[in-house]
Design a protein around this motif. Sequence first.
Motif, PDB file in Angstrom:
ATOM      1  N   ASP A 218      -3.332   2.733  -4.423  1.00 62.47           N
ATOM      2  CA  ASP A 218      -2.477   3.894  -4.193  1.00 62.47           C
ATOM      3  C   ASP A 218      -1.010   3.595  -4.490  1.00 62.47           C
ATOM      4  O   ASP A 218      -0.108   4.311  -4.031  1.00 62.47           O
TER       5      ASP A 218
ATOM      6  N   THR B 140      -2.781  -2.290  -6.832  1.00 68.69           N
ATOM      7  CA  THR B 140      -2.773  -1.535  -5.575  1.00 68.69           C
ATOM      8  C   THR B 140      -3.273  -0.129  -5.885  1.00 68.69           C
ATOM      9  O   THR B 140      -2.623   0.598  -6.650  1.00 68.69           O
TER      10      THR B 140
ATOM     11  N   SER C 206       0.831  -1.197   0.000  1.00 72.43           N
ATOM     12  CA  SER C 206       0.000   0.000   0.000  1.00 72.43           C
ATOM     13  C   SER C 206       0.868   1.250   0.000  1.00 72.43           C
ATOM     14  O   SER C 206       1.776   1.390   0.823  1.00 72.43           O
TER      15      SER C 206
END
Length: 643
Positions: free
Chosen positions: A389, A387, A369
């Motif tokens: 972000d 993912t 993350s």
Amino acid sequence: MGLTIAQKIIKEHLISGEMTVGSEIALRIDQTLTQDATGTMAYLEFETMGIPRVRTELSVAYIDHNTLQSGFENADDHRFIQSMAKKYGLYFSRPGNGICHQVHLERLGKPGKTLIGSDSHTPTGGGIGMLAMGAGGLDVAVAMGGGAYYITMPKMYKVNLTGKLRDFVTAKDVSLEILRILSVKGGVGAIIEWGGPGVATLSVPERATITNMGTELGATTSIFPSDEVTRAFLEAEGRGEDYRELASDDDAVYDKVIDIDLSSLKPMIACPHSPDNVVEVESLKGTKVDQVCIGSCTNSSLFDMLKVAALLKGKTIKPEVSLSISPGSKQVLSMLADCGALSDILASGARVLECACGPCIGMGFSPNSGGVSLRTFNRNFEGRSGTADGQVYLVSPETAVAAALTGEITDPCLLGTMPEVTVPETFKIDDSALIPPASPEEAEELAILRGPNIKAFPDSKPQEDVLVAPLVLKVGDNITTDHIMPAGSKILPYRSNIPHLSQFCFAVCDETFPERAKAAGTSIIVGGNNYGQGSSREHAALVPLYLGVRAVVTKSFARIHVANLINAGIMPLTFKNPDDYDKVNQGDQLKLTDIYAGMDSGEMTLTDVTTGESFALVCSFTDRQKEILKAGSLLKYVAKEGK
């Protein structure tokens, strides 16, 4: 007036139309390819045409995207595609044989031939002088049936190369430099030819990296001459008989010429979240890196991998960095193993993944993350890694290795002396994973094997003369096909199941869109500039079709997506005054009238029933495209016209 390389190939394959920029032309297609994320739908479409066998010189079904078989869905799709290939006359490339573009370049591509593939990076074939273009699955299905491929005659751009690349500066850096110059929409409507004395210094793998990345410019395709470098590559693959010399005429005319001095380039890097957000690597020195991925159809050749192995030899990657290596084909992996380079890679602490697209399509190896991931891939769209972000940067293999060894973004020139890397004069040939089709006689007795996840092609309706519908979604500039129809390991297995897939449509932009679109029944989408950039996935048109979208109005479109919208029966329209984009709001009720007349005149009026304002729209449909929209889709048009 002389001809460019692309114009020569177009002239040889021209079925109808005039080679005048902006006019519609129809081309005879020699070869097609599909991959499994788009292939199932393409073969369902081909099957509906009722043609007993493909009519191209060569068609290949590759399995390279959905290779993570965590449930029955992908395995069932692979079985379906293999049964279709065997019955209908296609070669089948098994999972593990490699990425479609790398394998096709190695084993099957031929200079001077036309190739379309249901993958936007099909222009990789331009590295050996093919006219290779990405297309929607339905266009590929029609070509497999012997039909023409229709495009707008492109402009011709030339990139004139001089000098020679310095150590630690690569073809990837050339690609990023042209993206910095032109942007992700700078090649729209053009074919980019690479020429000049610097071309002779580039190997075929380097050329293929550049033509692969040309897709990110929005270009129709990119192409290199077929010369002695090409001949040597084909002879190394045991295919010297496929060589054909191809060069532009000395008096060929180009719409734009760009000069690049290879010797002046530095290592480059594309920052999140666009391939054209390019700066010099040294400007980001010291940025902490969590993950490094080396591979994809852009940088997974033997040449790339040998350089990576040489730089990693005797060294260990930083404990804080996770490094993946994805060889582009079984041939590459096998030759790495035979020469000992694979052992050098493994000893460094790298993880060797399958010969497949893998992390590039969000199929595993997602970053942590908020993690910084340096990738030798061609795209860094937001969320594409799996993912949401994740901060993805695009780099060369050399820059990727430098980051893996230091734990931060590092100019690879600081690694010292570049080890000498020699590519063998002959490659290891093993086509056992490229399975030929059954004979026509055997094929008559074969059954198609279907799994429960394969659902019917979504139905479409003929375009009526009046459309009244709500503006169900308004989005901004550079909306990619990853925004419209995301990839990733959780979603890709449902590419054969449009109803299930629909719940993920535009989830990156607005998770409520699918529910609201279904509730509306019929709807319109409004977007900004370069709407639909990115992949050739026709699911970015088929899923909105299933959800009831009948028109998309934008400031401008990407080429392949326009074709896919029309093929699905959705009208692509453009604001005559781009500022009018700001005057319509999500939720407004919109109305289009006199649509048929507007198709002919090239102008329509959009009325915002909610506010009472009216706006001029423009369109540019060929006679054939008008009939496709009136029929409801390309499939219905083909069924009606028999062509």
